[in-house]
Write an enzyme that holds these catalytic residues in place. Structure first.
Site, mmCIF file in Angstrom:
data_model
loop_
_atom_site.group_PDB
_atom_site.id
_atom_site.type_symbol
_atom_site.label_atom_id
_atom_site.label_comp_id
_atom_site.label_asym_id
_atom_site.label_seq_id
_atom_site.Cartn_x
_atom_site.Cartn_y
_atom_site.Cartn_z
ATOM 1 N N HIS A 108 2.122 68.021 55.247
ATOM 2 C CA HIS A 108 3.877 67.860 54.348
ATOM 3 C C HIS A 108 4.268 68.446 54.010
ATOM 4 O O HIS A 108 5.615 68.007 53.146
ATOM 5 C CB HIS A 108 4.121 66.449 54.613
ATOM 6 C CG HIS A 108 3.914 66.124 56.147
ATOM 7 N ND1 HIS A 108 3.408 64.581 55.257
ATOM 8 C CD2 HIS A 108 4.057 65.787 56.875
ATOM 9 C CE1 HIS A 108 3.435 63.633 57.007
ATOM 10 N NE2 HIS A 108 3.512 64.718 57.369
ATOM 11 N N CYS A 116 12.713 79.185 50.117
ATOM 12 C CA CYS A 116 14.685 79.757 50.199
ATOM 13 C C CYS A 116 15.111 79.623 51.856
ATOM 14 O O CYS A 116 14.373 80.237 52.828
ATOM 15 C CB CYS A 116 14.396 81.396 49.785
ATOM 16 S SG CYS A 116 16.217 82.046 49.840
ATOM 17 N N CYS A 135 16.998 82.701 44.417
ATOM 18 C CA CYS A 135 15.834 82.814 44.908
ATOM 19 C C CYS A 135 15.073 83.893 44.306
ATOM 20 O O CYS A 135 15.571 84.908 44.428
ATOM 21 C CB CYS A 135 15.808 83.089 46.697
ATOM 22 S SG CYS A 135 14.521 83.723 47.308
ATOM 23 N N SER A 177 -1.521 54.889 56.627
ATOM 24 C CA SER A 177 -0.971 53.471 57.230
ATOM 25 C C SER A 177 -0.569 53.435 59.267
ATOM 26 O O SER A 177 -0.785 52.845 59.446
ATOM 27 C CB SER A 177 0.778 53.366 56.843
ATOM 28 O OG SER A 177 1.527 54.243 57.699
#
Length: 234
Positions: A108, A116, A135, A177
């Site tokens: 994740h 960027c 950036c 979970s």
């Protein structure tokens, strides 16, 4: 026979005892924030300043947080186990790295990394982000965002994760979970190739019936105990 290829999935429950808030508990992050506003591409398009404020707050809140005994136990398992150990984490914090884990996949993304949208460059990032942040790679402003996977986006490194699951003879799910997919489906993939499956969680997850074995209790208690058991060959 000792397990040769171990895949461990970790979720918010692993870091909770370090002081990192969970998401789905009654007092978790999503009880205080609407995920549609702060954790979706659409929310970022509508109000990027609000999304940056949310992640800046989370980044600052992690400054004093340290790995706990469960993180340390998993790093020890990687060091001392004779076979291969991989941790696939849903967590965006840096606590696994802080404890010493190296065979690590952040499916994740990472809170302390910026992406960027203009050039695709990824940069280690510990400070605040804003629309005015240039950036470091292309110098464009307005395109910098947290390098985290938002709702509606595809998790990172899925091909590699599937490869690891297909080769695993032990799959362990810790502190999650089982409600978020595709991670919630990993146990079924591991079972399909004959892996032994174990849930270590504070309480039974929604997918508890899919696991061959389950041990429930605080992560800082059950994870070190289970690692001890694995390293003894039980």
């Amino acid at each position: 026979m000792p397990f040769q290829s171990i895949v461990i999935l970790t979720g918010a429950g692993l870091s909770a005892e370090s002081g990192v808030p969970t998401f789905r508990d009654k007092d978790g992050i999503w009880a205080h924030y609407d995920y549609r506003e702060v954790a979706t591409p659409q929310g970022f398009a509508r109000n990027p300043a609000r999304v940056h404020e949310f992640y800046n707050m989370r980044r600052r809140a992690h400054a004093g947080i340290r790995p706990n005994a469960a993180h340390a136990a998993l790093a020890r398992l990687e060091r001392e186990h004779a076979g291969e150990v991989w941790v696939v984490t849903q967590n965006v914090d840096a606590l696994h790295e802080g404890a010493g884990s190296r065979n690590l996949i952040h499916m994740h993304g990472e809170l302390f990394q910026a992406l960027c949208a203009e050039c695709g460059a990824r940069t280690r990032w510990v400070d605040d982000l804003s629309l005015d942040t240039p950036c470091p790679a292309c110098a464009e402003t307005g395109g910098m965002r947290p390098d985290v996977v938002w709702f509606g986006e595809v998790p990172y490194h899925m091909e590699r994760i599937v490869e690891l699951l297909q080769a695993a003879d032990l799959f362990v799910s810790i502190g999650t979970s089982g409600q978020v997919y595709p991670a919630g489906g990993f146990v079924a993939e591991a079972r399909a190739v004959g892996a032994h499956t174990v849930e270590l969680n504070l309480e039974p997850s929604e997918g508890r019936s899919l696991f061959a074995e389950a041990i429930h209790g605080p992560a800082t208690v059950v994870v070190p105990a289970y690692v001890d058991r694995l390293l003894k060959g039980d």
